[in-house]
Design an enzyme around this catalytic site. Structure first.
Site, PDB file in Angstrom:
ATOM      1  CG  ASP A  52      -1.883  -1.198   1.189  1.00  0.00           C
ATOM      2  OD1 ASP A  52      -2.256  -1.644   0.082  1.00  0.00           O
ATOM      3  OD2 ASP A  52      -2.219  -1.702   2.278  1.00  0.00           O
ATOM      4  CE  LYS A  94       2.405  -2.539  -4.325  1.00  0.00           C
ATOM      5  NZ  LYS A  94       2.113  -2.114  -2.941  1.00  0.00           N
ATOM      6  N   GLY A 100      -4.466  -4.371  -3.856  1.00  0.00           N
ATOM      7  CA  GLY A 100      -5.447  -3.327  -4.136  1.00  0.00           C
ATOM      8  C   GLY A 100      -4.645  -2.100  -4.532  1.00  0.00           C
ATOM      9  CG  HIS A 101      -1.812  -2.221  -6.992  1.00  0.00           C
ATOM     10  ND1 HIS A 101      -0.868  -2.772  -7.825  1.00  0.00           N
ATOM     11  CD2 HIS A 101      -1.590  -2.767  -5.766  1.00  0.00           C
ATOM     12  CE1 HIS A 101      -0.124  -3.623  -7.128  1.00  0.00           C
ATOM     13  NE2 HIS A 101      -0.549  -3.646  -5.885  1.00  0.00           N
ATOM     14  CD  GLN A 121       0.703  -8.921  -2.446  1.00  0.00           C
ATOM     15  OE1 GLN A 121       1.371  -9.585  -3.218  1.00  0.00           O
ATOM     16  NE2 GLN A 121      -0.550  -8.608  -2.701  1.00  0.00           N
TER      17      GLN A 121
HETATM   18  P1  GDP Z   1      -0.730   0.274  -3.566  1.00  0.00           P
HETATM   19  O1  GDP Z   1      -1.352  -0.992  -3.108  1.00  0.00           O
HETATM   20  O2  GDP Z   1       0.732   0.336  -3.296  1.00  0.00           O
HETATM   21  O3  GDP Z   1      -1.040   0.594  -4.998  1.00  0.00           O
HETATM   22  O4  GDP Z   1      -1.376   1.428  -2.679  1.00  0.00           O
HETATM   23  P2  GDP Z   1      -2.952   1.594  -2.329  1.00  0.00           P
HETATM   24  O5  GDP Z   1      -3.653   2.023  -3.531  1.00  0.00           O
HETATM   25  O6  GDP Z   1      -3.447   0.388  -1.616  1.00  0.00           O
HETATM   26  O7  GDP Z   1      -2.879   2.727  -1.225  1.00  0.00           O
HETATM   27  C1  GDP Z   1      -2.372   3.995  -1.513  1.00  0.00           C
HETATM   28  C2  GDP Z   1      -3.474   5.030  -1.242  1.00  0.00           C
HETATM   29  O8  GDP Z   1      -2.902   6.309  -1.211  1.00  0.00           O
HETATM   30  C3  GDP Z   1      -4.520   5.092  -2.325  1.00  0.00           C
HETATM   31  O9  GDP Z   1      -5.730   5.488  -1.759  1.00  0.00           O
HETATM   32  C4  GDP Z   1      -3.981   6.170  -3.268  1.00  0.00           C
HETATM   33  O10 GDP Z   1      -5.005   6.818  -4.003  1.00  0.00           O
HETATM   34  C5  GDP Z   1      -3.382   7.124  -2.270  1.00  0.00           C
HETATM   35  N1  GDP Z   1      -2.198   7.873  -2.736  1.00  0.00           N
HETATM   36  C6  GDP Z   1      -1.188   7.470  -3.557  1.00  0.00           C
HETATM   37  N2  GDP Z   1      -0.239   8.414  -3.638  1.00  0.00           N
HETATM   38  C7  GDP Z   1      -0.667   9.446  -2.855  1.00  0.00           C
HETATM   39  C8  GDP Z   1      -0.104  10.711  -2.507  1.00  0.00           C
HETATM   40  O11 GDP Z   1       0.998  11.080  -2.908  1.00  0.00           O
HETATM   41  N3  GDP Z   1      -0.842  11.487  -1.643  1.00  0.00           N
HETATM   42  C9  GDP Z   1      -2.050  11.093  -1.145  1.00  0.00           C
HETATM   43  N4  GDP Z   1      -2.686  11.895  -0.305  1.00  0.00           N
HETATM   44  N5  GDP Z   1      -2.598   9.907  -1.473  1.00  0.00           N
HETATM   45  C10 GDP Z   1      -1.906   9.098  -2.299  1.00  0.00           C
HETATM   46  P1  IMO Z   2      -0.917  -4.224  -2.204  1.00  0.00           P
HETATM   47  O1  IMO Z   2      -0.460  -4.836  -3.515  1.00  0.00           O
HETATM   48  C1  IMO Z   2      -0.983  -4.555   2.153  1.00  0.00           C
HETATM   49  C2  IMO Z   2      -1.085  -8.615   3.812  1.00  0.00           C
HETATM   50  C3  IMO Z   2      -2.353  -9.061   4.517  1.00  0.00           C
HETATM   51  C4  IMO Z   2      -1.754 -10.020   5.545  1.00  0.00           C
HETATM   52  C5  IMO Z   2      -0.632 -10.675   4.759  1.00  0.00           C
HETATM   53  C6  IMO Z   2      -1.004 -12.025   4.152  1.00  0.00           C
HETATM   54  O2  IMO Z   2      -2.207  -3.506  -2.299  1.00  0.00           O
HETATM   55  O3  IMO Z   2       0.194  -3.448  -1.589  1.00  0.00           O
HETATM   56  P2  IMO Z   2      -2.483 -12.715   2.053  1.00  0.00           P
HETATM   57  O4  IMO Z   2      -3.923 -12.473   1.774  1.00  0.00           O
HETATM   58  O5  IMO Z   2      -1.550 -12.167   1.045  1.00  0.00           O
HETATM   59  O6  IMO Z   2      -2.177 -14.157   2.371  1.00  0.00           O
HETATM   60  O7  IMO Z   2      -2.220 -11.904   3.447  1.00  0.00           O
HETATM   61  O8  IMO Z   2      -0.283  -9.773   3.722  1.00  0.00           O
HETATM   62  N1  IMO Z   2      -1.290  -8.109   2.432  1.00  0.00           N
HETATM   63  C7  IMO Z   2      -1.217  -6.826   2.085  1.00  0.00           C
HETATM   64  N2  IMO Z   2      -1.028  -5.710   2.833  1.00  0.00           N
HETATM   65  N3  IMO Z   2      -1.088  -4.456   0.814  1.00  0.00           N
HETATM   66  C8  IMO Z   2      -1.255  -5.549   0.047  1.00  0.00           C
HETATM   67  O9  IMO Z   2      -1.242  -5.516  -1.305  1.00  0.00           O
HETATM   68  C9  IMO Z   2      -1.373  -6.805   0.682  1.00  0.00           C
HETATM   69  N4  IMO Z   2      -1.557  -8.061   0.250  1.00  0.00           N
HETATM   70  C10 IMO Z   2      -1.500  -8.853   1.325  1.00  0.00           C
HETATM   71  O10 IMO Z   2      -2.996  -7.970   5.128  1.00  0.00           O
HETATM   72  O11 IMO Z   2      -1.169  -9.292   6.593  1.00  0.00           O
HETATM   73 MG    MG Z   3      -2.881  -1.649  -1.844  1.00  0.00          MG
END
Ligand code: GDP
Ligand code: IMO
Ligand code: MG
Length: 420
Positions: A13, A16, A40-41, A223
Site C-alpha cells: 500500500d 504502487k 489493491g492498487h 504487496q
Molecule cells: P498500492 O497498493 O501500493 O497501490 O497502494 P494503495 O492504492 O493500496 O494505497 C495507496 C493510497 O494512497 C490510495 O488510496 C492512493 O489513491 C493514495 N495515494 C497514492 N499516492 C498518494 C499521494 O501522494 N498522496 C495522497 N494523499 N494519497 C496518495
Molecule cells: P498491495 O499490492 C498490504 C497482507 C495481509 C496479511 C498478509 C497475508 O495492495 O500493496 P495474504 O492475503 O496475502 O495471504 O495476506 O499480507 N497483504 C497486504 N497488505 N497491501 C497488500 O497488497 C497486501 N496483500 C497482502 O494484510 O497481513
Molecule cells: Mg494496496
C-alpha cells in the site's frame, strides 16, 4: 530498451498503483509479476477512484499492453468481474493478456484461507482471505491448476477431480464444513473459456519479443518487500516474492534484462494484518494519520496500522531489491505535524544496530526528530514549491537510504506529483 521493476519498499500500500499509472504513459507494456487479488492498487483519475486487484495498473490507458504474468495467482471469476466493471466505467481500456502458466485461485482456496485463519485463532496472519496462501501452496505441492488447463477441458476436469477430492476431505473431516460440488466448480470455470480465449498467451515469448524490439516494459510488483515470503516478517507475510528478484520468476525474464528498480516508498509506514511493527504510532496520532491518509485497505477495507518511517527497514529494502530510484508518496499526509520522527537505528537486546532484522519482536526504534510544516503542499509541482522543512525531510530520506528520489506524491490524483 528498458525493463523497470516497480516494487513496494514497506508492507504494501505504498502507492504502487499511482506510480505505475504515472510511468505507464511512456511505456509500451505493464506486467503484474506476483500476488493475486490480495492486491489493491489505487489510481485516481479526474477525481474518480479505480482499484485494481488483478488487472495491471496500466489499464486506464487505451490499448496499452497489460499482462497478468506467470507468477500471479488468478481468481478468474473476480478478474472477469473486475474487467467488465472497468469496461463499463472507462471508455477505453488496456489490452489485456493472461499468462497460460499463471495458477488459478479456486473456490476451495478461498474457503481454506478462511478456515485456516479461523483455526489459527490468536496466531492468525490477518490474511485478505483471497485464497492466496492455499493457491501458492498447491502450486508448490504440484496440485495447482493453471489458466492454460482451462483450454484442455478433459485435463482440467481430471485435475480438478483429483485435487477436489482431497480438499473436500479436509473441508468436511477437519473443519466439519460442507463439501464443494465438482460439477458446479467445473461448469463455473469452463464458462470463462470464452473470456480467456483471446487473451491467454505464452508470455515468455511475448515479453521476450517486447524486450528484443526495444520496448519499454514495466514490471508491477504487488504487496511489499517486508511481506516477501522469505525476506519479510515471516510468518506475517504473503505467499509470494514481491521483491524485485520475484519479477524475474514472475515474468519469465533474466536478471540481465532488468535496467531499473523503482522503490515505492510511503512517507510514513503502514501495515494491515498482524505482526510486529516497531514504529507504530501511539493514539491518537495513529488514527489521525489513518484518517488523513485514507489508510483503509483497498481490498478488505480494514483500517491500516500507521507508524513513522523506518529507515533501517527501507535501507534493507533498497539493498535487497537493488533500488536505484525512489518514488516517495503521500508526503502531503504529514502536513500539520509539529515534529516528524524517523527511525534511524534499532535497539536489540540492549545493543544499538543499523542492521535490519526480520525478527522484529522486541526491537525498539531509535528516532531522529525533525520539524514538520503547516503549509498545504498538494499544489506543489516542483521542489522549490515545498516548505523548507518538507525539503529537509526528503533530503534526509535520500541520505538515510543512499538513493535518489525522482518522484514525490503530494496527492492521490494523477497530476499531483513533483518530478525531480
Ligand atoms: P498500492 O497498493 O501500493 O497501490 O497502494 P494503495 O492504492 O493500496 O494505497 C495507496 C493510497 O494512497 C490510495 O488510496 C492512493 O489513491 C493514495 N495515494 C497514492 N499516492 C498518494 C499521494 O501522494 N498522496 C495522497 N494523499 N494519497 C496518495
Ligand atoms: P498491495 O499490492 C498490504 C497482507 C495481509 C496479511 C498478509 C497475508 O495492495 O500493496 P495474504 O492475503 O496475502 O495471504 O495476506 O499480507 N497483504 C497486504 N497488505 N497491501 C497488500 O497488497 C497486501 N496483500 C497482502 O494484510 O497481513
Ligand atoms: Mg494496496
Amino acid at each position: 530498451m528498458s525493463v523497470t521493476v516497480i516494487v513496494g519498499m514497506q508492507w504494501g500500500d505504498e502507492g504502487k498503483g499511482k506510480v505505475v499509472d504515472f510511468l505507464v504513459k511512456d511505456a509500451d507494456a505493464v506486467l503484474r509479476y506476483q500476488g493475486g487479488s490480495n492486491a489493491g492498487h489505487t489510481v485516481v483519475l479526474k477525481g474518480k477512484k479505480y482499484i485494481f486487484h488483478l488487472l495491471p495498473s496500466g489499464m486506464l490507458y487505451p490499448g496499452k499492453l497489460c499482462i497478468i504474468g506467470d507468477g500471479v495467482v488468478v481468481d478468474l471469476p473476480l478478474l472477469v468481474e473486475e474487467y467488465d466493471t472497468l469496461k463499463r466505467e472507462a471508455v477505453e481500456v488496456g489490452d489485456l493478456r493472461i499468462s497460460e502458466l499463471a495458477h488459478l485461485v479456486m473456490p476451495y482456496h478461498k474457503i481454506l484461507d478462511e478456515l485456516e485463519e479461523r483455526r489459527r485463532g490468536e496466531q492468525k496472519i490477518g490474511t485478505t482471505r483471497r485464497g492466496i496462501g492455499p493457491a501458492y501452496a498447491d502450486k508448490v505441492s504440484r496440485v495447482g491448476i493453471r489458466v492454460g488447463d482451462l483450454l484442455r477441458p478433459d485435463l482440467f476436469e481430471e485435475k480438478l477431480k483429483f485435487v477436489l477430492d482431497r480438499k473436500n476431505e479436509i473441508i468436511t473431516k477437519i473443519y466439519g464444513e460442507r463439501p464443494l460440488d465438482i460439477l458446479e466448480v467445473r461448469n463455473l470455470y469452463l464458462s470463462y473459456t470464452d473470456f480467456i480465449k483471446d487473451k491467454i498467451c505464452n508470455t515468455v515469448y511475448l515479453v521476450r519479443s517486447l524486450i528484443e524490439e526495444g520496448k519499454e516494459v514495466l514490471l508491477e510488483g504487488a504487496q511489499g518487500t517486508l511481506l516477501d515470503i522469505t525476506y519479510g516478517t515471516y510468518p506475517y507475510v504473503t505467499s509470494s516474492h514481491p521483491i524485485s528478484g520475484g519479477a524475474c520468476v514472475g515474468a519469465g525474464i533474466s536478471p540481465r534484462d532488468v535496467n531499473d528498480v523503482i522503490g515505492v516508498l510511503k512517507a510514513y509506514n503502514t501495515r494491515v494484518g498482524m505482526g510486529p511493527f516497531p514504529t507504530e504510532m501511539e493514539e491518537p496520532l495513529g488514527s489521525l494519520i489513518r484518517e488523513r491518509g485514507g489508510e483503509f485497505g483497498a481490498t478488505t477495507g480494514r483500517p491500516r496500522r500507521c507508524g513513522w518511517l523506518d529507515a533501517v527497514m527501507i535501507k534493507y529494502s533498497a539493498k535487497l531489491n537493488g533500488v536505484n530510484k525512489i518514488a516517495l508518496t503521500k508526503l502531503d499526509v504529514l502536513t500539520g505535524l509539529e515534529k516528524i520522527k524517523v527511525c534511524v537505528a534499532y535497539k536489540v537486546d540492549g545493543k544499538i544496530t543499523e542492521e535490519f532484522t526480520p525478527f522484529l519482536e522486541g526491537v525498539r526504534p531509535i528516532y531522529e526528530e525533525i520539524d514538520g510544516w503547516n503549509e498545504d503542499i498538494t499544489s506543489a509541482r516542483s521542489l522549490s514549491d515545498l516548505p523548507p522543512e518538507a525539503r529537509r525531510y526528503v533530503k534526509l530520506i535520500e541520505e538515510l537510504v543512499g538513493c535518489k528520489i525522482f518522484f514525490i506524491g503530494v496527492g492521490a490524483g494523477r497530476e499531483e506529483v513533483i518530478l525531480l
